[in-house]
Design a protein around this motif. Structure first.
Motif, short mmCIF file in Angstrom:
data_model
loop_
_atom_site.label_atom_id
_atom_site.label_comp_id
_atom_site.label_asym_id
_atom_site.label_seq_id
_atom_site.Cartn_x
_atom_site.Cartn_y
_atom_site.Cartn_z
N PRO B 143 45.61 38.81 60.96
CA PRO B 143 45.57 38.55 59.51
C PRO B 143 44.37 39.17 58.81
O PRO B 143 44.48 39.59 57.65
CB PRO B 143 45.54 37.02 59.42
N LEU B 144 43.24 39.26 59.52
CA LEU B 144 42.07 39.87 58.89
C LEU B 144 42.29 41.36 58.65
O LEU B 144 41.91 41.90 57.60
CB LEU B 144 40.83 39.66 59.77
N ALA B 145 42.95 42.01 59.63
CA ALA B 145 43.25 43.44 59.46
C ALA B 145 44.20 43.63 58.28
O ALA B 145 44.04 44.57 57.49
CB ALA B 145 43.87 43.99 60.74
N ALA B 146 45.18 42.73 58.16
CA ALA B 146 46.14 42.84 57.06
C ALA B 146 45.43 42.64 55.72
O ALA B 146 45.68 43.36 54.75
CB ALA B 146 47.25 41.80 57.24
N LEU B 147 44.53 41.66 55.69
CA LEU B 147 43.80 41.38 54.45
C LEU B 147 42.95 42.59 54.05
O LEU B 147 42.95 43.01 52.88
CB LEU B 147 42.90 40.15 54.66
N ALA B 148 42.27 43.17 55.02
CA ALA B 148 41.45 44.35 54.74
C ALA B 148 42.32 45.48 54.21
O ALA B 148 41.97 46.15 53.23
CB ALA B 148 40.72 44.79 56.01
N GLY B 149 43.48 45.67 54.82
CA GLY B 149 44.40 46.72 54.38
C GLY B 149 44.84 46.50 52.95
O GLY B 149 44.84 47.42 52.12
N SER B 150 45.20 45.24 52.65
CA SER B 150 45.66 44.91 51.29
C SER B 150 44.59 45.22 50.26
O SER B 150 44.85 45.84 49.23
CB SER B 150 45.97 43.41 51.19
N LEU B 151 43.36 44.77 50.54
CA LEU B 151 42.30 44.92 49.55
C LEU B 151 41.92 46.39 49.36
O LEU B 151 41.64 46.84 48.24
CB LEU B 151 41.09 44.07 49.94
N CYS B 152 41.93 47.17 50.48
CA CYS B 152 41.65 48.61 50.35
C CYS B 152 42.71 49.29 49.48
O CYS B 152 42.38 50.08 48.59
CB CYS B 152 41.62 49.28 51.73
N ALA B 153 43.98 48.96 49.75
CA ALA B 153 45.06 49.58 48.97
C ALA B 153 44.91 49.23 47.50
O ALA B 153 45.05 50.09 46.62
CB ALA B 153 46.42 49.11 49.49
N LEU B 154 44.58 47.97 47.22
CA LEU B 154 44.42 47.52 45.85
C LEU B 154 43.31 48.30 45.14
O LEU B 154 43.47 48.77 44.01
CB LEU B 154 44.10 46.02 45.83
N LEU B 155 42.18 48.46 45.85
CA LEU B 155 41.06 49.19 45.25
C LEU B 155 41.45 50.63 44.93
O LEU B 155 41.12 51.16 43.87
CB LEU B 155 39.85 49.17 46.19
N VAL B 156 42.17 51.26 45.87
CA VAL B 156 42.59 52.64 45.64
C VAL B 156 43.50 52.72 44.42
O VAL B 156 43.35 53.60 43.56
CB VAL B 156 43.31 53.21 46.89
N VAL B 157 44.44 51.77 44.31
CA VAL B 157 45.36 51.78 43.17
C VAL B 157 44.60 51.59 41.87
O VAL B 157 44.81 52.31 40.89
CB VAL B 157 46.43 50.67 43.32
N LEU B 158 43.66 50.62 41.84
CA LEU B 158 42.90 50.38 40.61
C LEU B 158 42.05 51.59 40.25
O LEU B 158 41.95 51.96 39.08
CB LEU B 158 42.02 49.13 40.77
N MET B 159 41.47 52.25 41.29
CA MET B 159 40.66 53.45 41.00
C MET B 159 41.53 54.57 40.44
O MET B 159 41.15 55.24 39.48
CB MET B 159 39.94 53.91 42.27
N LEU B 160 42.70 54.76 41.06
CA LEU B 160 43.62 55.78 40.55
C LEU B 160 44.00 55.47 39.10
O LEU B 160 44.10 56.36 38.26
CB LEU B 160 44.89 55.82 41.39
#
Lengths: 302, 358
Positions: B143-160
């Motif tokens: 679950p921690l790996a999944a959480l990290a993945g989610s938050l990274c993807a979110l940051l990339v989307v917001l930056m884009l």
């Protein structure tokens, strides 16, 4: 014209007994007839267990390739890899000009598609579907026929059979067969049902698979496992279950009889789940775990 | 969305008051139903536990069979609680997304949270991070790996979304689609590298509460609380944002900042839900629509009632997933929500079309 025809016919008659004498044929587990003009000299197995069977018949030199994950017999690692069991590379296989390809029947369509693609290119493929020792012996016999080594196949079968008999005799009659749960994967608990080779390994070691389902693999929830409450809990470790959390550390497992009594055994996935010569080793190992008072610690017969 | 600014106050008072009292009735009903559902969920499953024993376990009586205690508390109740919380969070996040993006099709996964989580989980399964993390808790690195993945993807989307200059809803949705598509390809790549892990990855992605317990509730609760608190605190801003950017600015709302905060809070909570349960679709999409139909679009009651209804929906979906197949096998809960949610959403759409044409 008629004279030519007569000569041709005469030649044919001369050739027929020659070819017929070397011709070998069997029916594989998919129900297809497999016929070779001569015993296969260049063989590729798309499933590791067949390599082990071929090596046990001293025919390792017939193998011309391996799949990516194969490591047994050790000399096989020098051979070129032709992809994986599910997705073999047809181009690479064609390039190696095999006389015969062995494949294990799979639940998934991919394995069947690979067979169809190879057959479409004119390569002879034999499919076996093994989930009991009897099925294994029958497949070894037919492999012996196709490789022109019936004698070796017979020796292999009788040596395996005698070791199985020795285990059965050592255990003798038992009043109660311990119920065994065999874990294929965790989390998302996956167990072996009646349709798996492991089920027959458990039976041969005088245990009783507590999962009663005709399927090969069964997905269970923890509650069902608590209901089954097996005497012995076996965890396989290998590609399907790379790093299983020890059952004693799992939150829902603490009331299991097997956990409380410490009857938890970790075994090698490839040894147990692959139907081959080493399936007998698996039976001996499991029997020693189920009946420790009858076998010494090495798992060898006393 | 109706625009309340066009009516005079007297016309408006009765429907609004009607809507808010309906919201109160619905909210209280959902709350009572939730409590009853927790009790009901404790009594259902393949392992036979008599009702009296369930009651003894729940009331903490002595001398109860240990296995029955594990089944009722550690398996059934913990899953019911986790499913209810995840459902509540997904519904709140969905309502927030639909409000901020002013897009009825927005759901908690619009900004790539789901595919990011799935990619993190796929990597963890491929490497084999399934060993214990906290002794005895049953919690692993997955679950921690999944959480990290989610938050990274979110940051990339917001930056884009920010790259293209000032905030534009379409840009953000597009960025979400691009990142989701790219990550789906990455997941497919991991699957083709590792044939043995394919079924484990696929099963995780379909969403399930199997094998989850109190440790997951504890892991999930803080993230969910922070995320939903942010959304609830900004519920008034959500109402004002619905009027359009110009009007919202005139009313003294810092449009950009509240929008970012709302999106981040909702995604944060949704990411935590994905981490403990995989990807469960339709709850975040359907529930806010349903509640909006019943009580109108004012966001504070909408968020509260959506949370209660979403919790109920996912709790019962998980109970069904646990008991519907014979022999102790389980359905992935994401399959259950999709089977119910799909047709249900079609009905909602048809009703809405009829209403708009009437």
């Amino acid at each position: 014209m008629t004279r030519y025809f007569c000569v041709f016919a005469a030649l044919l008659c001369l050739l027929l007994p020659l070819s017929a004498s070397a011709q070998v044929s069997i029916t594989d587990d998919a129900g297809d007839a497999v016929t070779l003009d001569a015993p296969a000299a260049r063989v590729i197995s798309l499933y590791g267990a067949f390599n082990e069977i071929i090596a046990a018949m001293d025919l390792t030199d017939r193998l011309v390739a391996r799949t990516r994950a194969d490591e047994l017999p050790p000399e096989i690692t020098a051979l070129p890899s032709i992809g994986t069991h599910m997705r073999p590379n047809v181009e690479l296989i064609l390039g190696l000009r095999p006389d015969l390809v062995f494949q294990m029947a799979g639940r998934r369509a991919a394995a069947g598609e690979a067979v169809a693609a190879l057959r479409a290119k004119g390569i002879t493929v034999t499919v076996f579907d093994i989930h009991t020792f009897n099925g294994l012996f029958s497949a070894i016999t037919r492999m012996g026929v196709l490789l022109g080594a019936e004698g070796k196949a017979g020796e292999l079968i009788s040596s395996m059979q005698s070791r199985l008999d020795a285990v059965t005799q050592a255990i003798g009659t038992v009043p109660h067969r311990p119920s065994v749960f065999f874990e294929v994967r965790y989390p998302n608990l996956l167990a072996v049902g009646r349709g798996s080779m492991v089920n027959d390994v458990i039976r041969a070691a005088a245990g009783a698979n507590c999962v009663d389902s005709p399927r090969k693999l069964v997905r269970l929830n923890e509650e069902e496992l608590l209901r089954l409450d097996p005497d012995v809990y076996v965890v396989q470790q290998g590609p399907m279950n790379p790093d299983p959390l020890p059952p004693s550390e799992r939150p829902h497992f603490r009331t299991l009889a097997a956990v409380q009594s410490g009857h938890i055994y970790t075994v090698d996935e490839q040894l147990f789940s692959r139907p081959g010569p080493r399936s007998v080793d698996a039976v001996e190992e499991l029997a020693a775990a189920l009946y420790p008072h009858l076998f010494d610690n090495t798992g060898e017969k006393p | 969305m109706s625009n309340p600014g066009t009516h005079s106050s007297r016309d408006r008072s009765s429907p609004i008051r009607g809507a808010s009292s309906r919201g109160l009735v619905l909210g209280v009903a959902a709350l009572l139903l939730s409590v009853l559902s927790f009790l009901a969920a404790c009594t259902m499953g393949p392992f036979h536990v008599p009702l009296s024993t369930v009651w003894d376990v729940l009331t903490g009586a002595h001398g109860v069979d240990d296995t029955a205690r594990v089944v009722v508390l550690d398996i059934r109740l913990s899953r019911a609680v986790l499913a209810w919380l995840a459902g509540a969070v997904l519904a709140v996040a969905g309502a927030a997304y639909q409000g901020v993006l002013r897009n009825p099709l927005a759901d908690p996964f619009t900004l790539g949270v789901s595919s990011g989580g799935a990619f993190g989980a796929a990597i963890a399964i491929h490497i084999g991070l399934t060993g214990s993390l906290l002794a005895g808790s049953g919690l692993t690195a997955l679950p921690l790996a999944a959480l990290a993945g989610s938050l990274c993807a979110l940051l990339v989307v917001l930056m884009l979304g920010r790259l293209a200059g000032p905030f534009r809803r379409e840009t953000l949705v597009l960025a979400g689609i691009v990142v989701t598509t790219f990550l789906s390809a990455c997941i497919a790549f991991v699957k083709s590298l590792d044939e043995e892990a394919v079924s484990a990855i696929v099963f995780w992605i379909m969403g399930s509460f199997q094998g989850r317990g109190w440790a997951h509730v504890l892991l999930f609760a803080p993230y969910a609380a922070i995320g939903t608190a942010v959304v609830f605190l900004l519920s008034k801003e959500l109402d004002i944002l619905a009027l359009g950017d110009t009007q919202a600015s005139q009313l003294g709302v810092n449009v950009d900042r509240s929008r970012m905060l709302l999106l981040f809070g909702a995604s944060f909570a949704a990411a935590a839900a994905v981490a403990v349960s995989g990807i469960i679709g339709f709850v975040g999409l359907v529930v806010p629509h349903l509640v909006r139909l019943a009580i109108g679009g004012a966001h504070r009651p909408l968020l509260a009632v959506s949370a209660l209804v979403g919790g109920l929906l996912l709790l019962w979906s998980d109970v069904l997933a646990r008991i519907v197949l014979p022999g102790g096998a389980e359905l992935p809960v994401g399959v259950v929500t999709a089977l119910f949610g799909g047709p249900f959403f079609c009905v909602l759409l048809a009703r809405r079309a009829r209403r708009e044409n009437a």
